[in-house]
Design a protein around this motif. Sequence first.
Motif, short mmCIF file in Angstrom:
data_model
loop_
_atom_site.label_atom_id
_atom_site.label_comp_id
_atom_site.label_asym_id
_atom_site.label_seq_id
_atom_site.Cartn_x
_atom_site.Cartn_y
_atom_site.Cartn_z
N VAL B 34 0.84 -1.20 0.00
CA VAL B 34 0.00 0.00 0.00
C VAL B 34 0.88 1.26 0.00
CG1 VAL B 34 -1.65 1.31 1.39
CG2 VAL B 34 -1.99 -1.13 1.01
N ALA B 35 1.99 1.18 0.75
CA ALA B 35 2.89 2.35 0.79
C ALA B 35 3.50 2.62 -0.58
CB ALA B 35 3.99 2.12 1.83
N ARG B 38 0.89 4.38 -2.58
CA ARG B 38 0.75 5.76 -2.09
C ARG B 38 1.87 6.66 -2.60
NH1 ARG B 38 1.94 5.44 3.56
NH2 ARG B 38 4.03 5.95 2.85
N ASP B 56 -7.41 10.96 2.38
CA ASP B 56 -6.65 10.00 3.19
C ASP B 56 -5.84 9.14 2.23
OD1 ASP B 56 -5.86 7.63 4.66
OD2 ASP B 56 -7.26 8.22 6.22
N ASP B 58 -3.48 6.92 2.48
CA ASP B 58 -3.30 5.49 2.77
C ASP B 58 -4.54 4.69 2.40
OD1 ASP B 58 -0.64 5.24 4.09
OD2 ASP B 58 -1.52 6.74 5.40
#
Lengths: 148, 364
Positions: B34-35, B38, B56, B58
């Motif tokens: 996920v990072a 992002r 948001d 994340d």
Amino acid sequence: MTAENKRRAWMSLLAKAPADRLTALWQAYDAAPTFHWLRAPEIGATMVRGRLGGTGAPFNLGEMTLTRCALQLDGGEVGHGYVQGRDKDKAQIAALLDALMQGPEAEAVASAILKPLETEMTAAKTARAEKAAATKVDFFTMVRGEDK
Amino acid sequence: MYVAVKGGERAIDNAHAWLAEERRGDLGVAELSVAQIREQLALAVNRVMAEGSLYDPDLAALAIKQARGDMIEAIFLIRAYRTTLPRFGASEPVDTEIMACDRRVSATFKDAPGGQVLGPTFDYTHRLLDFALAAEGEVPDVATSAPRTETTPHITDFLNKEGLIQTEVTAEDVPGDLTREPLELPANRPLRLQALTRGDEGFVLSMAYSTQRGYARNHAFVGELRIGKVPVEMDIPELGFAIDIGEIELTECETVNQFQGSKTEPPQFTRGYGLVFGQSERKAISMALVDRALRWEELGEDNLGAPAQDEEFVLYHADNIQATGFLEHIKLPHYVDFQSELELIRKLRREAMESTAPIQEAAE
């Protein structure tokens, strides 16, 4: 700065602080004040508003996540945590710091946690502004024949 | 009519398990975090935040991963999550004048104070595939220069000084919220802007493009486009004062539009406005053009019957979650509806055959 403005400043700093740095500085400070919850951490959203044309009447732009909590130290100080994102631990640290900043430890907390945080966040902001400045266009006028 | 049917649970479970496997793809290829999404697919994350109406990064990155990169599905996930959050309040209107600008350009004034700052832009790239990115690419060193410390004034302020541009009326009315109250027409400008900022980028772009091609042409110049971070301030009732509760990246576009004057307004420049979460400049420019086109009535312009002037058409079709929900539901079982349609068609055919049969006989 009035007491209220000082509190606004540190709460605003804590809300925007990177969670990993805040946690690291808090752990390094190595304190475990005892407290009870007035409001356990909860995740929610706030509606962010803009203005028509940047200066006119408000309109709803969309929401952002945030986490809030409130606690009271055994010494009686009440701390509030309002932080961006969904991070209950960060909200708790922010509330503890808000409470500690109202008590006898204020100076120690400020120099061990708030000042370094502020310095780092300002440095990050400046680093970005420096990169932006390097992409500023310098216009020059082409030399034309009749100017010779 | 939709009539519930039972059955298919096992097939559905198996389908979802296969979906999870397909989402993961080849196990020999490292899984995407996920990072990573992002940080490295930031503009996709921005679009999901803008159209999902929730800032948001994340969560938006998680939604993109879960949706296998299907942006509308990801936006759907964010919209659904958003409804589960309690609302703690509303912010003070953000002050874009104090934005820490990563990018700030004007197509109207070359020498505006603050200058033309390009920022991390795709503009002026050659749009040639960069095969170095397919290998383990190293990031080039980024040049730096003395940073600007003052705030960057808005370009329209300069035109305002000469009275050449229509001014925004300052007001503090609580704006309507279409996520709380159904959108009713005619909508006021705050509601239109809320619908546009969360509207589908492709739809808003096409509407804006139609105005450029001549459907309610309004001669837009990008007076200013700026991208950067602004603090978000909210009043905290239990404290009795406002604090910054965070910082968000925004893209703001102000257009300056030619205006010949009308029955009610003198000749002057008029404005269109776009403000969108994240670095989303195509969307912000599109929003400003459509905003301007929808203002025809308040400015005393003629309704040319152009789609971009039609508030009902634009606002009721801009939302890709409403659109996809209604569109995609037609693939779900409609067996009973269709059974009744079949009965009807058979009956009509029977009647048609019976009434035409004697005529055919007579003709023979």
